[in-house]
Scaffold this motif. Structure first.
Motif: not given
Length: 403
Positions: A55-61
């Protein structure tokens, strides 16, 4: 096949379900540690770590800090990245357009109000909408293209069969058959349109008095009388979008109104709309009836009456409760809702006193016995509902990691 979202039960879909569950928990609880997310989702520590990295890599968290005050090393805290997406809402009435932009967490980051006085708009509706939206976008420090989705709330409803606005002849400039196409061409994001009272019900269902309820009626009384019908957890809009236009209901106690769409009024509106309150106050001999707009005058009179224990002020509340119950009894007799939420300034101004009188009257007039409550979302409820609607769809799209 490569590039598809996968089928139920596949690892990709299961990962996406876990991702969405974690994102929803972060929205609900705020920053959480990896360990806490694992406990709340039932995932192992390694799986929770992989989920957060994904999720961090996806820019969501993003990491927002570390936990403190506990034994052992401080743990990193994760939160939904508020910049992952933005959504906007517009609340339109004949006098102004109120606009707001919210980040993906639901926090309002920009607001703007555009006055639209007069029966003949100084500017075309498309320009009014874009000016209002741009004002809120600018206040948020964003560009129009940063908005993922827009929901516009208006009186009446756009007929899904013709695309024309119905039940709102008092909204100048919004009745062109080409309007929706013109707005779609002018705006870079998907746009949805919803009845203003339906949006208030959505706000109450997500944030307010109707949370946890799947069957309820919201009765709204401000510029006009309206209702929203939520059945089985879903808004019931009707064939032309006109479900809930209760101001047009023929009711006893007032002359029969014919050609209601031309009059933009009906029996229930004439009997219990905001405009009836100042007139009733004068008939009861109440002094100092406000001379301003009837919506403001009605709210002031009902708030003042709620502070009195007797005399003509209490009679004003009793009579008004009877008028409201006359139309509401028809609704609850047909729908048998679990709950009725009272919203709009002419209902909330009377507070618990008016609510109690209306509850007693309704129990005399209808066989069904729903519980009546005052709405909790009192600050710009139409706009809040528009934002909640836009955010719900935006989150479904942005939080879907299966694609």
């Amino acid at each position: 096949m490569a590039g598809t979202a996968g089928t139920p039960g596949t690892p990709r879909v299961l990962r996406a379900m876990n991702d969405r569950a974690a994102l929803d928990l972060l929205l609900e609880h705020g920053p959480l540690s990896r360990t806490r997310i694992g406990k709340l989702t039932g995932l192992s520590k390694p799986t929770a770590s992989q989920l957060l990295a994904r999720l961090e890599a996806a820019g969501l968290v993003r990491v927002t800090g570390t936990s403190e005050g506990r034994p052992g090393p401080n743990a990193q805290l994760y939160a939904v990245d508020p910049t992952a997406a933005h959504a906007a809402g517009l609340d339109v009435n004949p006098h102004r357009i109120r606009a707001a932009v919210a980040d993906i967490t639901g926090r309002t980051v920009g607001e703007y109000e555009l006055p639209t006085p007069g029966r003949r708009p100084a500017h075309p509706v498309v320009r009014q909408v874009t000016d209002a939206l741009d004002g809120a976008v600018k206040a948020a420090g964003l560009a129009r293209s940063d908005v993922h989705r827009l929901v516009i709330g208006t009186p009446g409803a756009f007929d899904p069969n013709t695309g024309r606005l119905r039940y709102a002849s008092h909204l100048p400039g919004w009745h062109s058959p080409a309007l929706l196409d013109e707005l779609a061409a002018a705006l870079p994001m998907p746009v949805e349109y919803e009845n203003d009272v339906n949006l208030v019900a959505l706000a109450e269902q997500r944030l307010g008095a109707a949370r946890g309820h799947t069957d309820f009626v919201l009765l709204w009384n401000q510029e006009g009388l309206g209702a929203a019908l939520v059945l089985g957890g879903r808004l019931h809009r009707g064939w032309t979008g006109g479900a809930g236009e209760v101001g047009f209901l023929p009711v006893p106690g007032t002359p029969l109104v014919r050609q209601v769409t031309k009059a933009n009024s009906g029996g229930y509106q004439e009997l219990a709309g905001s405009q009836a309150v100042p007139k009733l106050a004068r008939e009861l001999g109440i002094e100092g009836v406000p001379s301003g707009p009837y919506t403001e005058a009605a709210a002031e009179l009902l708030a003042r009456a709620a502070d009195h224990t007797g005399g003509p002020h209490r009679e004003l509340l009793r009579t008004y409760a009877t008028r409201l119950a006359t139309g509401l009894a028809s609704l609850v007799s047909v729908l048998d809702p679990e709950l009725v939420v009272l919203s709009g300034s002419a209902l909330t101004a009377g507070g618990e006193v008016l609510r109690g009188l209306l509850q007693a009257e309704l129990e005399e007039l209808a066989a069904a016995r729903p519980r009546l409550v005052l709405g909790d979302v009192t600050e710009h409820p139409v706009l809040r509902g528009a934002l909640e609607s836009a955010l719900a769809t935006t989150r479904d799209e942005v939080f879907d990691t299966s694609r």
